[in-house]
Motif scaffolding. Structure first.
Motif, PDB file in Angstrom:
ATOM      1  N   ALA A 303      33.374  76.073  46.005  1.00  0.00           N
ATOM      2  CA  ALA A 303      34.685  76.720  45.931  1.00  0.00           C
ATOM      3  C   ALA A 303      34.940  77.624  47.132  1.00  0.00           C
ATOM      4  O   ALA A 303      36.067  77.696  47.643  1.00  0.00           O
ATOM      5  CB  ALA A 303      34.791  77.531  44.638  1.00  0.00           C
ATOM      6  N   ALA A 304      33.893  78.322  47.606  1.00  0.00           N
ATOM      7  CA  ALA A 304      34.074  79.237  48.737  1.00  0.00           C
ATOM      8  C   ALA A 304      34.233  78.473  50.042  1.00  0.00           C
ATOM      9  O   ALA A 304      35.023  78.880  50.913  1.00  0.00           O
ATOM     10  CB  ALA A 304      32.888  80.197  48.817  1.00  0.00           C
ATOM     11  N   ASP A 305      33.496  77.385  50.192  1.00  0.00           N
ATOM     12  CA  ASP A 305      33.555  76.528  51.394  1.00  0.00           C
ATOM     13  C   ASP A 305      32.949  77.242  52.610  1.00  0.00           C
ATOM     14  O   ASP A 305      33.533  78.194  53.143  1.00  0.00           O
ATOM     15  CB  ASP A 305      34.992  76.110  51.697  1.00  0.00           C
ATOM     16  N   PRO A 306      31.786  76.790  53.070  1.00  0.00           N
ATOM     17  CA  PRO A 306      31.117  77.453  54.205  1.00  0.00           C
ATOM     18  C   PRO A 306      31.931  77.420  55.492  1.00  0.00           C
ATOM     19  O   PRO A 306      31.691  78.214  56.400  1.00  0.00           O
ATOM     20  CB  PRO A 306      29.807  76.656  54.352  1.00  0.00           C
ATOM     21  N   ARG A 307      32.912  76.521  55.594  1.00  0.00           N
ATOM     22  CA  ARG A 307      33.753  76.473  56.806  1.00  0.00           C
ATOM     23  C   ARG A 307      34.805  77.578  56.809  1.00  0.00           C
ATOM     24  O   ARG A 307      35.252  78.007  57.863  1.00  0.00           O
ATOM     25  CB  ARG A 307      34.428  75.099  56.908  1.00  0.00           C
ATOM     26  N   ARG A 308      35.200  78.013  55.612  1.00  0.00           N
ATOM     27  CA  ARG A 308      36.248  79.042  55.529  1.00  0.00           C
ATOM     28  C   ARG A 308      35.677  80.444  55.348  1.00  0.00           C
ATOM     29  O   ARG A 308      36.176  81.406  55.925  1.00  0.00           O
ATOM     30  CB  ARG A 308      37.195  78.743  54.352  1.00  0.00           C
ATOM     31  N   LEU A 309      34.659  80.562  54.498  1.00  0.00           N
ATOM     32  CA  LEU A 309      34.083  81.877  54.180  1.00  0.00           C
ATOM     33  C   LEU A 309      32.565  81.827  54.419  1.00  0.00           C
ATOM     34  O   LEU A 309      31.764  81.943  53.480  1.00  0.00           O
ATOM     35  CB  LEU A 309      34.387  82.250  52.718  1.00  0.00           C
TER      36      LEU A 309
END
Length: 454
Positions: A303-309
């Motif tokens: 849900a957090a996404d390592p590319r965004r957060l």
């Protein structure tokens, strides 16, 4: 994820025993003249008949005994008291007596006879008939009215006549019936269970809430299973918003990590959340130590996404490893960690420019929300608060997303009232998540209060 399932919920059944054992009611007796000289005497009969006629109006709402009642009651009473008497054999006379019970005195006397016959013959139906007659007479001693109503409730409930049982249970409550082990709140819990048993869920929820509220108002402890009973029934019946009402009351009083995890899981199970909503829910789970399985971390990282957060994802993975929950065999987590680790340095370097762009007078909503989300993920809650507040003034904003994340920043800043106000405005799919965050705000504020007082 652990399901808050019917199988698991069955162990949460409300454990309240209201049984009082074999109830013994003193035999009601009619006046001596009705039981004394039974040999027919014409003058006495005439006198009694004249008296009965003269008191007809009084007998309609009060006392008095008719000839028909005396003729049926006296020999039956004698027969039932005889050694070796058979209630089954005397049942026709008992049934014939009941229609003759018209006045208050006849009901209290005849009802007592019928009840005790039921006790003697182990006949619950007769016991209930007798108890109902006595209660209806209005002549039960005031100090016994609650007990008589309670016994009638037990007997009706045993026969699954829940509506009738509730009527008498309310009579027990109204007459302040209690014992050493049964209090008013216990009776209200029993009322809730009666409504649940007859599938009148709304009334059951209200009674259960009232029992909890009353007990707390008296400064008495409320057992955890009372809350969990409400959660269980509401969850199994998918009653919204009642399930969240009970969940927030429950974790407000018993905020263990396991309870929080159940609260998070049942909220997920009852809803179909989008990734951003899952992120809001799992951010809470992280704060209340409710991330306990590898799958919990998978959901969070996805849900957090390592590319965004990237910073938030890396922190979560590090915590999972430290807790011994995440291992190197989890390829999804390993890949996510690599992506996040490779982006943190550049992402952090971009923050000043992102802040500057978001503060510009002509900044667009997308830029402002990006800045708010970035600073929230880097635990810079003051800046996150400022940008979410600005975003909420802009056309096209996802109000519920901005409100709940504004509240997260405010909770971390100790602005609990402001956070609750924001959470109270959340609607739609995020509403149950907001309710859980509000419960967390209450918990955190309560923990902070003693420290501030020192």
């Amino acid at each position: 994820m652990t399901l808050f399932s019917r199988k698991r919920a069955s162990s949460l059944a409300l454990a309240i025993s209201l049984a009082t054992g074999a109830a013994v009611v003193a035999t009601a007796v009619i006046p001596v003249e009705a039981n004394a000289q039974r040999a027919p005497r014409e003058r006495e009969r005439d006198r009694d008949r004249d008296r009965d006629r003269g008191q007809a109006a009084q007998e309609q709402d009060g006392g008095g005994y008719s000839d028909a009642f005396r003729a049926a009651y006296v020999p039956l009473d004698e027969a039932l008291k005889a050694e070796g008497a058979s209630v089954a054999a005397l049942r026709p006379q008992i049934d014939a007596l009941i229609p003759l019970l018209n006045t208050a005195d006849e009901k209290i006397a005849g009802g007592g006879l019928v009840f005790n016959a039921g006790v003697k013959g182990s006949d619950r139906g007769l016991q209930l008939q007798g108890m109902e007659l006595m209660v209806a007479s209005g002549k039960v001693p005031a100090e016994q009215a609650g007990r008589y109503n309670f016994i009638a409730y037990q007997l009706a409930n045993e026969q699954r006549d829940y509506a009738k049982g509730r009527r008498y249970l309310q009579g027990a409550i109204d007459n302040n019936f209690t014992t050493e082990t049964i209090g008013r709140s216990d009776l209200e819990i029993a009322m809730a269970e009666s409504f649940f048993a007859s599938n009148d869920l709304t009334q059951g929820y209200e009674y259960l809430k009232k029992a909890i509220t009353d007990r707390k108002a008296q400064g008495l402890a409320v057992e955890e299973q009372w809350y969990r009973r409400g959660v269980t029934v509401a969850y199994e019946n998918q009653s919204v918003p009642q399930v969240y009402d009970f969940v927030t009351m429950w974790i407000g009083e018993f905020p263990t990590s396991n309870n929080w995890r159940d609260a998070v899981n049942l909220t997920r199970n009852l809803n179909t959340f989008q990734p951003g909503e899952i992120l809001d829910l799992f951010r809470l789970a992280r704060r209340v130590d409710a991330l306990q399985d590898a799958s919990d971390y998978d959901y969070y990282v996805e849900a957090a996404d390592p590319r965004r957060l990237p910073k938030e994802v890396k922190d979560v993975i590090d915590e999972g490893k430290a807790a011994g929950v995440i291992t190197s065999s989890n390829l999804f987590i390993t890949e996510a960690e690599q992506v996040a680790s490779g982006r943190i340095q550049s992402d952090r370097a971009d923050l000043p420019a992102l802040e500057r762009d978001a503060m510009a007078a002509d900044a667009g909503l997308r830029t402002v929300m990006a800045a708010a989300g970035a600073f929230l993920s880097y635990d810079d809650f003051a800046k996150a608060e400022r940008f979410y507040e600005r975003a909420l003034t802009m056309p096209g904003v996802d109000t519920n997303e901005a409100l709940i994340r504004l509240a997260v920043a405010q909770i971390e800043l100790g602005k609990f009232d402001a956070a609750r106000t924001a959470l109270g405005r959340v609607t739609g799919a995020r509403m149950p998540i907001a309710m859980l965050w509000a419960a967390y705000a209450d918990e955190k504020e309560g923990a902070a209060a003693p420290a501030m007082a020192m």
